[in-house]
Scaffold this active site. Sequence first.
Site, PDB file in Angstrom:
ATOM      1  CG  ASP A  78      -1.982  -1.029   1.202  1.00  0.00           C
ATOM      2  OD1 ASP A  78      -2.443  -1.320   0.056  1.00  0.00           O
ATOM      3  OD2 ASP A  78      -2.489  -1.435   2.149  1.00  0.00           O
ATOM      4  N   GLY A  79       2.028   1.136   0.652  1.00  0.00           N
ATOM      5  CA  GLY A  79       2.953   2.604   0.798  1.00  0.00           C
ATOM      6  C   GLY A  79       3.486   2.790  -0.545  1.00  0.00           C
ATOM      7  NE  ARG A  83       8.739   6.690  -4.088  1.00  0.00           N
ATOM      8  CZ  ARG A  83       9.825   6.072  -4.449  1.00  0.00           C
ATOM      9  NH1 ARG A  83       9.960   4.714  -4.652  1.00  0.00           N
ATOM     10  NH2 ARG A  83      10.841   6.633  -5.235  1.00  0.00           N
ATOM     11  CG  ASN A 152      -6.022   5.492   0.415  1.00  0.00           C
ATOM     12  OD1 ASN A 152      -6.927   5.211  -0.584  1.00  0.00           O
ATOM     13  ND2 ASN A 152      -5.101   4.650   0.748  1.00  0.00           N
ATOM     14  CD  GLU A 153      -5.856   7.469   4.990  1.00  0.00           C
ATOM     15  OE1 GLU A 153      -4.765   7.572   4.951  1.00  0.00           O
ATOM     16  OE2 GLU A 153      -6.565   6.383   4.623  1.00  0.00           O
ATOM     17  CE1 TYR A 195      -6.585   5.252  11.605  1.00  0.00           C
ATOM     18  CE2 TYR A 195      -5.414   7.208  10.620  1.00  0.00           C
ATOM     19  CZ  TYR A 195      -5.785   6.708  11.755  1.00  0.00           C
ATOM     20  OH  TYR A 195      -5.284   6.912  13.134  1.00  0.00           O
ATOM     21  CB  ALA A 196     -12.247   5.661   6.708  1.00  0.00           C
TER      22      ALA A 196
END
Length: 302
Positions: A78-79, A83, A152-153, A195-196
């Site tokens: 995901d990271g 990016r 995303n957030e 995260y949500a």
Amino acid sequence: MTSDFQNRTVFLLTHTGRDAAIRSAERVVNGLLRCGIGVRVLEDEAADLPLPDTVELIAEIGPGAVQGCELIIVLGGDGTLLRGAEFARASGVPMLGVNLGRVGFLAEAERDDLDKVVDRVVTREYEVEERMTLDVLVRNDGHIVHTDWALNEASVEKASRERLLEVVTEVDGRPVSAFGGDGVVCATPTGSTAYAFSAGGPVVWPEVEALLMVPISAHALFAKPLVTSPQSVLAVEVQPQTPHGVLWCDGRRTVELPAGARVEVRRGAVPVRLARLHHASFTDRLVAKFALPVSGWRGAPH
């Protein structure tokens, strides 16, 4: 090499700290080069990759790194995918993610699909869809002190484990609730499974246009996730009497929020373009990514 393949270039972004990613990158690069498609890689990644001399190396880290490329292929978790989204948003070039991590909702393929990925890129058998983003700004003493964006957030969080962060949430210029807690997540539908989701927010299908506001471990009677219009403006104000907080955008970019700071979140002016290989429904993707139990399902009668 046919004329159809001439002057075609793909930008490759890889999580070079993982052996699986390095092996995957080698496989993708060799497959594309065999078909006459050029590959461009960042210089700082090239030293860790077994690349042929014909691969183009580029030192620039900004949008110019992908200028002239038709696609950004990202190999990683995901990271790394987030990016890659930074390059995709800044350039308008679509991103095709290959998941080498755990969940990877942004990814379109898994590591076992590498040959298929190469074939689809070569034959241009992919579609491009746009995902909405967030534009984020921070005000302090009435002045804009920081601007950012997120796919995303954007999360307003406490900076210390020992103290709650006291905030007031707002939607469209009207207050909603004041509470102490770990913070607030403002998310897109794409970020609803990130995260949500961990904070207890709803899963929102990516074709739905909406903004999400999800409290994190709030000490309050009313601290429910909110789903608002995509035209709404969400705001989180850090109370003057509370310790400073921190703004995180996609978990990658951060800025300190002094007591009294105000964070405003609205629909982003620039979307991120994602390349899609599959026509599978988001429901099937959700079931597969989270390994949801569906035994006993019979489906609609025919």
